[in-house]
Enzyme design. Structure first.
Site, PDB file in Angstrom:
ATOM      1  N   TYR A 123     -12.574   5.772   9.940  1.00 21.62           N
ATOM      2  CA  TYR A 123     -11.569   6.587   9.251  1.00 21.62           C
ATOM      3  C   TYR A 123     -10.786   7.300  10.338  1.00 21.62           C
ATOM      4  O   TYR A 123     -11.375   7.996  11.186  1.00 21.62           O
ATOM      5  CB  TYR A 123     -12.262   7.588   8.326  1.00 21.62           C
TER       6      TYR A 123
ATOM      7  N   GLY B 118      -9.026   9.877  10.443  1.00 21.96           N
ATOM      8  CA  GLY B 118      -9.124  11.330  10.460  1.00 21.96           C
ATOM      9  C   GLY B 118     -10.442  11.852  10.991  1.00 21.96           C
ATOM     10  O   GLY B 118     -10.676  13.057  10.981  1.00 21.96           O
ATOM     11  N   SER B 119     -11.300  10.974  11.487  1.00 23.78           N
ATOM     12  CA  SER B 119     -12.613  11.357  12.033  1.00 23.78           C
ATOM     13  C   SER B 119     -12.592  11.289  13.550  1.00 23.78           C
ATOM     14  O   SER B 119     -12.284  10.242  14.132  1.00 23.78           O
ATOM     15  CB  SER B 119     -13.703  10.419  11.483  1.00 23.78           C
ATOM     16  N   ALA B 120     -12.946  12.400  14.202  1.00 24.32           N
ATOM     17  CA  ALA B 120     -12.968  12.418  15.670  1.00 24.32           C
ATOM     18  C   ALA B 120     -13.967  11.419  16.255  1.00 24.32           C
ATOM     19  O   ALA B 120     -13.624  10.695  17.206  1.00 24.32           O
ATOM     20  CB  ALA B 120     -13.263  13.839  16.167  1.00 24.32           C
TER      21      ALA B 120
END
Length: 239
Positions: free
Chosen positions: A11, A13-15
């Site tokens: 994803y 948006g996941s670091a």
């Protein structure tokens, strides 16, 4: 059923997903791109839970060898796919590799842990960050600033960036998504700018994800504001 290909579930948006993505790009690993929308709980679907009972991303499926935990994936793909040209990202010399491992585990157990703890109310509810966890984050950034200051080299573990730099950079981008200023940590700021300028896949792998995080937080804050206003009006009508 055995998988016949390599698949990367992530994803943007996941670091941690961004850290693995940047590593795969550096190694030029060929894989099937499998984006998982956490906002639609696609990671909770039965087929995904069968593959990864923790239903977390990133998840890496390498011809039926399934692995999750971002830093474990990064270490695995370096061990399997690194060439002579890319081995510097995860050196084979025991002492040099130990330095990289130490910073990977610092990122996992100290830095990124502190980021998640401090921003949890903001990320999940649109509330202000947890003031009780602010010192946890500041202390972790102090440590990172000190490591960079005393190291005497441009990157975390030497003259070249490694997967430790990639992992920590991904964590720092989470601060960008939260609009959290770290300018007072001079060494961290200079190192971050250096990585963003010199790492070839930073823009491709990070910038969209940072904006996704920023937009999600703003939406949560707006939703919370509406809910509180609705509750306020309801309380007034009952009086």
């Amino acid at each position: 059923m055995a998988w016949l290909s390599t698949e990367f579930y992530y994803y943007k948006g996941s670091a941690p997903c961004r850290a693995v993505w940047m590593t795969l790009k550096m190694l030029k690993v060929e894989y099937e791109d499998k984006q998982v929308d956490l906002m639609k709980a696609e990671n909770k679907r039965p087929w995904f839970v069968r593959m990864n009972p923790q239903h977390t991303v990133p998840t890496f499926n390498d011809h039926s060898f399934i692995l999750w935990e971002s830093r474990a994936i990064m270490m695995y793909v370096m061990n399997k796919y690194a060439t002579e040209e890319t081995q510097y990202l995860y050196p084979t010399d025991p002492e040099e590799r130990a330095r990289v491992d130490r910073m990977l585990f610092f990122d996992m157990g100290t830095l990124y842990h502190a980021i998640k703890e401090y921003f949890a109310p903001k990320m999940h509810q649109g509330l202000p960050p947890d003031p009780d966890k602010e010192n946890l984050l500041k202390t972790s950034l102090d440590y990172l600033d000190t490591f960079l200051e005393t190291g005497g080299v441009p990157y975390l573990c030497g003259e070249k960036y490694t997967i430790a730099d990639i992992s920590v950079l991904a964590s720092i981008t989470e601060l960008d998504g939260m609009d959290y200023s770290y300018k007072c940590y001079g060494e961290v700021l200079r190192w971050t700018q250096r990585m963003k300028e010199n790492f070839p896949y930073y823009k491709e792998c990070c910038e969209q994800g940072v904006e996704m995080t920023r937009a999600r937080v703003k939406q949560l804050e707006a939703d919370l504001k509406k809910q509180l206003e609705k509750e306020r009006k309801q309380s007034l009508t009952k009086k």
